[in-house]
Write a protein that holds these residues in place. Structure first.
Motif, PDB file in Angstrom:
ATOM      1  N   SER A 468       0.836  -1.198   0.000  1.00  0.00           N
ATOM      2  CA  SER A 468       0.000   0.000   0.000  1.00  0.00           C
ATOM      3  C   SER A 468       0.870   1.245   0.000  1.00  0.00           C
ATOM      4  CB  SER A 468      -0.914  -0.002   1.233  1.00  0.00           C
ATOM      5  OG  SER A 468      -1.603   1.224   1.333  1.00  0.00           O
ATOM      6  N   LYS A 472       0.198   3.366   8.033  1.00  0.00           N
ATOM      7  CA  LYS A 472      -0.496   3.993   9.144  1.00  0.00           C
ATOM      8  C   LYS A 472       0.290   5.174   9.690  1.00  0.00           C
ATOM      9  CE  LYS A 472      -3.148  -0.046  10.646  1.00  0.00           C
ATOM     10  NZ  LYS A 472      -3.465  -0.967  11.760  1.00  0.00           N
ATOM     11  N   VAL A 475       0.004   8.078   7.200  1.00  0.00           N
ATOM     12  CA  VAL A 475      -1.312   8.702   7.208  1.00  0.00           C
ATOM     13  C   VAL A 475      -1.433   9.670   8.380  1.00  0.00           C
ATOM     14  CG1 VAL A 475      -3.768   8.265   7.610  1.00  0.00           C
ATOM     15  CG2 VAL A 475      -2.510   6.885   5.958  1.00  0.00           C
ATOM     16  N   TYR A 530      -2.717  11.066   1.866  1.00  0.00           N
ATOM     17  CA  TYR A 530      -3.141   9.930   2.690  1.00  0.00           C
ATOM     18  C   TYR A 530      -4.476   9.378   2.205  1.00  0.00           C
ATOM     19  CZ  TYR A 530      -6.514  12.950   5.171  1.00  0.00           C
ATOM     20  OH  TYR A 530      -7.546  13.794   5.480  1.00  0.00           O
ATOM     21  N   GLN A 532      -7.198   6.301   4.030  1.00  0.00           N
ATOM     22  CA  GLN A 532      -7.414   5.256   5.033  1.00  0.00           C
ATOM     23  C   GLN A 532      -8.912   4.993   5.171  1.00  0.00           C
ATOM     24  OE1 GLN A 532      -6.120   6.295   8.964  1.00  0.00           O
ATOM     25  NE2 GLN A 532      -7.661   7.888   9.240  1.00  0.00           N
ATOM     26  N   GLU A 536     -13.352   0.060   8.734  1.00  0.00           N
ATOM     27  CA  GLU A 536     -12.832  -1.311   8.622  1.00  0.00           C
ATOM     28  C   GLU A 536     -13.532  -2.224   9.648  1.00  0.00           C
ATOM     29  OE1 GLU A 536      -8.270  -0.989   6.980  1.00  0.00           O
ATOM     30  OE2 GLU A 536      -8.631  -0.820   9.135  1.00  0.00           O
ATOM     31  N   GLU A 541      -7.961  -6.025   6.261  1.00  0.00           N
ATOM     32  CA  GLU A 541      -6.814  -5.170   5.973  1.00  0.00           C
ATOM     33  C   GLU A 541      -6.825  -4.803   4.496  1.00  0.00           C
ATOM     34  OE1 GLU A 541      -3.254  -7.079   7.189  1.00  0.00           O
ATOM     35  OE2 GLU A 541      -3.883  -7.356   9.283  1.00  0.00           O
ATOM     36  N   TYR A 544      -4.071   0.764  -0.502  1.00  0.00           N
ATOM     37  CA  TYR A 544      -4.630   1.835  -1.338  1.00  0.00           C
ATOM     38  C   TYR A 544      -3.525   2.430  -2.210  1.00  0.00           C
ATOM     39  CZ  TYR A 544      -7.763   1.553   2.701  1.00  0.00           C
ATOM     40  OH  TYR A 544      -8.557   1.112   3.706  1.00  0.00           O
ATOM     41  N   VAL A 573     -13.741   5.447   2.688  1.00  0.00           N
ATOM     42  CA  VAL A 573     -12.378   5.903   2.964  1.00  0.00           C
ATOM     43  C   VAL A 573     -12.359   7.422   3.063  1.00  0.00           C
ATOM     44  CG1 VAL A 573     -11.311   3.939   1.797  1.00  0.00           C
ATOM     45  CG2 VAL A 573     -11.759   6.042   0.511  1.00  0.00           C
ATOM     46  N   TRP A 575      -9.558  10.803   2.559  1.00  0.00           N
ATOM     47  CA  TRP A 575      -8.333  11.092   1.822  1.00  0.00           C
ATOM     48  C   TRP A 575      -7.975  12.572   1.969  1.00  0.00           C
ATOM     49  CZ3 TRP A 575      -9.579  14.920  -1.436  1.00  0.00           C
ATOM     50  CH2 TRP A 575     -10.915  14.993  -1.866  1.00  0.00           C
TER      51      TRP A 575
END
Length: 582
Positions: A468, A472, A475, A530, A532, A536, A541, A544, A573, A575
């Motif tokens: 990806s 984390k 982000v 970013y 995320q 979820e 998992e 992106y 998501v 962004w």
């Protein structure tokens, strides 16, 4: 004068206090001076422009009154919206010429910013209210057509009736033989017409003259009018005349300067060609050898020779006889002498292979230029501009067919071939015709397989081998940066940013592509800092990546990074994007 008298009394009092004896002599000149100033003020004429402007403003107020009078004759103002009905004659009769309606109308006659209108309304308010009552008492049933005459002419005395002018509204000039005829013989207008200003003199239309605009001015003649609303008009004499009785140089009474009268083959004024004349010393009219004599109607000028002309030598030989390179006495570069005299341009393009193979030659005055062939041409070159100048059309183009009646060999343009008509793409992709070529693009929802290049459905592809693009840790840092940048309010130092949320939804495969659009386009291509998930579930998992980023949005690739294939929840998501300076 109150001020100057008061100052003088103070001065006299001080003299008295000191034992002075100039009281009478000190006051006299001031009183006389003030009296003279008062007399001058009383006899001063009001500013003519201001007088006319007040009349214009008064008429504008009456026109606005008519507009507002019509607007207030509506359901809203008559009261139906407040429970009154159209058949309530008692209410409608009271409202039609009542004070409530008048107040509503008067409130909208001047805008708040129009100081002159509001100042004038202070003087007009009382006579306007009196007129409104007069209309009601005489039961004229709302006839407001006489408002302008009552308010602007009779009461305020700001205007006159049409055809009259000045403080006393005297009559404008009309034909002597017909006192009721058209003002200024319909060939002009009366200065100050309809106002308390002006001189009353006739301001004549072009060509007309006289106190009453009843004859043509000098250098004009009377002719039948081309305007269907007028019988005659005054037209300007020919440039050859100072005065005339008709059109053309043959209509001249007196020839203008620079013209001479001739009688053969008929009487007329003809131009004198000063460029043929010489003075007693036999010197040319234009003494500067680098100029040439240009004859004009009634005059002449000495104009500069073309910049390319060269000095022919000697003290009397002129550099040229006219404005162009062809008129040079000694030919400039790029020209050669003609057997017929003068200079002619050398056609450099007549020389073979003057320009390289992918260029064509354009001959210019004294020089030439090599221009690149059109993109439609093949490697064989061209002979001129555009597709029609191609010796051969390149692949993807074809020669346009001859039109009916066109001869074989006529230069025709190279037209684009639409390759999509032959269905060159497979069923999973769409054909896009381009200028001179075509392309096959995967038809949604199909995407291109990065391994094979074939079009396939996203869910059939394996997860990307690359990790990806957004960790984390990355982000968290990117979100903190975006938050800090968004707080900068100075337009000169602020960095353009954008953030948002996008619904990815479910997927039966392990890869899904969605398009994300910015609310407002950037001025350049931003960085996607970013991505995320916000919802979820159950240990899922995801990876992106942002693809095809433009100033208006980007493509977002989402895939599972665990061993599962597909996902059932409606994935969402968030962004962020930043446009960094170069």
């Amino acid at each position: 004068c109150h001020v100057c008298l008061a100052e003088q009394w103070v001065l006299v009092w001080r003299w008295e206090d000191r034992g002075g004896t100039m009281m009478g002599r000190g006051l006299g000149p001031v009183v006389v001076g003030c009296l003279l100033m008062s007399a001058a003020t009383a006899n001063a004429k009001p500013d003519d422009a201001a007088v006319r402007a007040k009349c214009t403003k008064c008429k504008a107020i009456t026109e606005m009154f008519k507009t507002k009078y019509a607007e207030t004759d509506t359901i809203h103002f008559r009261g139906e919206s407040k429970g009154w009905s159209l058949d309530n004659e008692k209410f409608l009769g009271r409202y039609k010429m009542g004070e409530a309606r008048l107040a509503e109308i008067m409130e909208g006659l001047c805008s708040k910013s129009d100081d002159k209108c509001n100042a004038l309304m202070e003087d007009l308010e009382e006579p306007l209210e009196e007129w409104w009552g007069l209309i009601d008492r005489n039961k004229l049933e709302g006839d407001i057509s006489g408002l302008e005459e009552h308010l602007c002419i009779n009461e305020s005395k700001l205007c006159c009736r049409e055809g009259r002018f000045g403080p006393e509204c005297k009559g404008c000039l009309r034909p002597k033989a017909d006192p009721t005829g058209a003002i200024c013989n319909a060939h002009g207008h009366c200065d100050g017409d309809g106002t308390r200003g002006g001189t009353g003199k006739c301001k004549c239309n072009t060509g007309w003259g006289g106190k009453r605009c009843d004859k043509c001015k000098k250098a004009y003649y009377l002719a039948q009018s081309s305007d269907e609303n007028a019988e005659t008009e005054c037209r300007k004499c020919d440039v050859a005349c100072t005065n005339c009785t008709g059109p053309g140089p043959e209509g001249c009474l007196v020839c203008a300067k620079g013209f001479v009268e001739e009688s053969e083959p008929f009487r007329r004024c003809v131009d004198i060609d000063e460029c043929l004349a010489v003075v007693e010393t036999d010197e040319p009219v234009c003494s500067d050898r680098e100029t040439w004599c240009k004859n004009t109607p009634g005059a002449f000028s000495c104009d500069k020779c073309h910049a390319g002309c060269k000095d022919p030598g000697g003290v009397t030989r002129r550099w040229c006889t006219g404005p162009d390179p062809e008129n040079c006495t000694v030919c400039p570069d790029g020209y050669e002498e003609s057997p017929e005299g003068g200079c002619v341009d050398i056609d450099e393009c007549a020389t073979p292979e003057r320009c390289e193979g992918d260029h064509y030659c354009v001959n210019l005055g004294g020089t030439h230029q090599c221009l690149r062939c059109d993109a439609k041409c093949s490697g064989k070159g061209c002979t001129g501009a555009g597709g029609a100048g191609c010796i051969e059309c390149r692949t993807g183009y074809k020669r346009a067919p001859l039109a009916e009646g066109e001869a074989e060999g006529t230069a025709k343009d190279c037209l684009d071939v639409d390759e999509c008509l032959d269905f060159p793409c497979d069923g999973a992709s769409d054909c896009h015709n381009d200028d001179g070529s075509f392309s096959c693009k995967c038809a949604p929802p199909n995407i291109e397989d990065p391994e094979t290049g074939a079009c396939t459905r996203p869910e059939t592809l394996p997860p990307p081998k690359a990790p990806s693009a957004f960790t984390k840790e990355g982000v968290t840092a990117a979100m903190a940066e975006l938050e800090a940048l968004a707080k900068v309010t100075d337009a000169d130092t602020a960095t353009p940013t954008a953030s948002g949320k996008t619904v990815v939804g479910e997927s039966t495969g392990n890869l899904k592509l969605v398009n994300v659009s910015f609310d407002s386009a950037f001025s350049g291509t931003p960085d996607i800092t970013y991505v995320q998930a916000t919802n979820e579930c159950c240990g899922d998992e995801f990876g992106y990546n942002a693809v095809d980023v433009t100033s208006e949005g980007f493509g977002l690739a989402v895939w599972r990074t665990d061993t599962q294939g597909g996902w059932g929840q409606g994935l969402e998501v968030e962004w962020g994007a930043v446009l960094r300076s170069a």
